[in-house]
Design an enzyme around this catalytic site. Structure first.
Site, short mmCIF file in Angstrom:
data_model
loop_
_atom_site.label_atom_id
_atom_site.label_comp_id
_atom_site.label_asym_id
_atom_site.label_seq_id
_atom_site.Cartn_x
_atom_site.Cartn_y
_atom_site.Cartn_z
N ASP A 214 0.97 -1.08 -0.06
CA ASP A 214 -0.07 0.01 0.11
C ASP A 214 0.86 1.33 -0.09
O ASP A 214 0.69 2.25 0.90
CB ASP A 214 -0.76 -0.11 1.26
CG ASP A 214 -1.72 -1.30 1.56
OD1 ASP A 214 -1.90 -1.93 0.35
OD2 ASP A 214 -2.04 -1.49 2.65
N GLU B 271 -11.31 -0.14 -3.50
CA GLU B 271 -10.54 0.40 -2.36
C GLU B 271 -9.30 1.37 -3.12
O GLU B 271 -9.19 1.23 -4.43
CB GLU B 271 -10.09 -0.61 -1.58
CG GLU B 271 -9.26 -1.60 -1.95
CD GLU B 271 -8.92 -2.89 -1.03
OE1 GLU B 271 -9.31 -2.85 -0.05
OE2 GLU B 271 -8.09 -3.72 -1.70
O1 FUB Z 1 -3.30 -3.61 3.32
C1 FUB Z 1 -4.56 -3.67 3.88
C2 FUB Z 1 -5.70 -3.34 2.73
O2 FUB Z 1 -5.27 -4.17 1.71
C3 FUB Z 1 -5.56 -2.12 2.20
O3 FUB Z 1 -5.93 -1.06 3.21
C4 FUB Z 1 -6.02 -2.14 1.05
O4 FUB Z 1 -6.20 -1.03 -0.19
C5 FUB Z 1 -5.76 -3.32 0.59
O5 FUB Z 1 -4.35 -3.27 -0.04
#
Ligand code: FUB
Length: 327
Positions: free
Chosen positions: A19, A226
């Protein structure tokens, strides 16, 4: 610590990182990633496998220099309001201060967004006592615009709980819209001058196709899942994000930071591992995509590594699609 960094290779190998939110601060490239850890807990659609407990900051003087790990800059134990799961963070600079924005589950296991501050881009960061009032869900990404207005973009489905907030309060039974209904967009809120509060209620961003029709929830190759990121190029705002279940990084463009944004295309084809998450940054005269995959761990979804590659715009401002495994 690694001695060199190369495109499409992990920028560090001594820890797992994911991320990546990359910024140029004080003339260097700073990367604010999640710090993946191994554990014996469950793996499920709720994201319990992502059980991260701290943040490290990474930096590179330039793309020919080693990547430095500045060590632990914030730990879960020091955040009064947070119970678990320090997920994807971002950082911003304003008021002579560096702000680390990060999501975590509070003591009721509801994801909220918190802030920690430092005078140094490499931390350590001191957390606020409580999360941002009115915040929810995950993956904050902050844009400090040219006029100094600051916006935080956030949200994520499934483990990120965005679909549970459609009524304005937390509904544990909230579901994604039906496939023929408009998809849920990411949320945006303008930040107060001191960066610690939302100026008003967060608004949902509309993402539409070229004809102005909303991207539908069943359109899984284009709908928001996301990992929102907003950057500016040639007077346009670019909203890029993960499509989750179809594993693309895609983007949409607008003349307004609040949208609506018009869907344009794919930036990154699927990587090894379930999640895909990125940031886009200019360093000197080139643009770069930071992303992660699970190749170093042999495909373990919660043991990821941050990588980068160059990003190219076409003359009309569209972005060329990147295959991260093409030699
Ligand atoms: O790393 C945890 C979660 O997985 C992140 O918040 C999302 O964007 C995905 O990458």
């Amino acid at each position: 610590m690694k001695t060199t960094t190369k495109p499409n290779k992990p920028i560090v190998e001594h820890i797992y990182t994911a991320d990546p939110s990359a910024h140029v601060f004080e003339g260097k490239i700073y990367i604010y990633p999640s710090h993946d850890i191994d554990h014996d807990g469950p793996t499920n659609d709720n994201g319990d496998q992502y059980a991260m407990e701290d943040y490290h900051v990474l930096s590179m003087d330039n793309f020919a220099s080693p990547c430095v790990d500045h060590g632990e800059v914030l730990h879960l134990r020091d955040i009064p309001w947070a119970k678990k799961q320090l997920w994807a963070p971002d950082a911003a600079y304003k008021n002579n201060t560096y702000y680390l924005f990060f999501p975590a589950r509070d003591h009721d296991e509801i994801f909220r967004i918190g802030i920690a501050t430092s005078k140094n881009p490499a931390g350590p960061f001191t957390p606020q006592e409580s999360y941002i009032p009115g915040s929810f869900s995950i993956d904050p990404a902050v844009l400090v615009d040219d006029n100094d207005k600051a916006y935080v973009y956030f949200g994520g489905l499934w483990g990120g709980q965005l679909e549970k907030w459609q009524t304005g309060s937390f509904d544990p039974n909230g579901k994604e819209p039906a496939p023929t209904e408009p998809a849920l967009g990411p949320m945006v809120a303008e930040l107060s001058e001191d960066m610690l509060r939302f100026k008003g209620d967060p608004q949902e961003i509309k993402i539409v196709d070229e004809a102005g029709n909303p991207i539908l929830a069943g359109d899984e190759e284009r709908r928001f899942f996301e990992g929102a990121w907003v950057h500016k190029y040639n007077g346009y705002y670019y909203l890029s994000y993960s499509t989750g279940t179809t594993h693309y990084i895609v983007y949409a463009m607008s003349k307004n930071p609040l949208g609506p944004y018009v869907y344009k295309g794919k930036i990154l084809t699927p990587v090894i591992g379930w999640t895909t998450h990125h940031s886009i940054v200019q360093f000197e005269d080139k643009w770069y995509l930071f992303y992660h995959d699970s190749s170093l761990s042999g495909g373990v979804n919660h043991k990821r590594s941050v990588k980068y590659t160059e990003l190219t715009y076409n003359e009309d401002g569209t972005i060329q699609t990147i295959d991260p495994y093409k030699e």
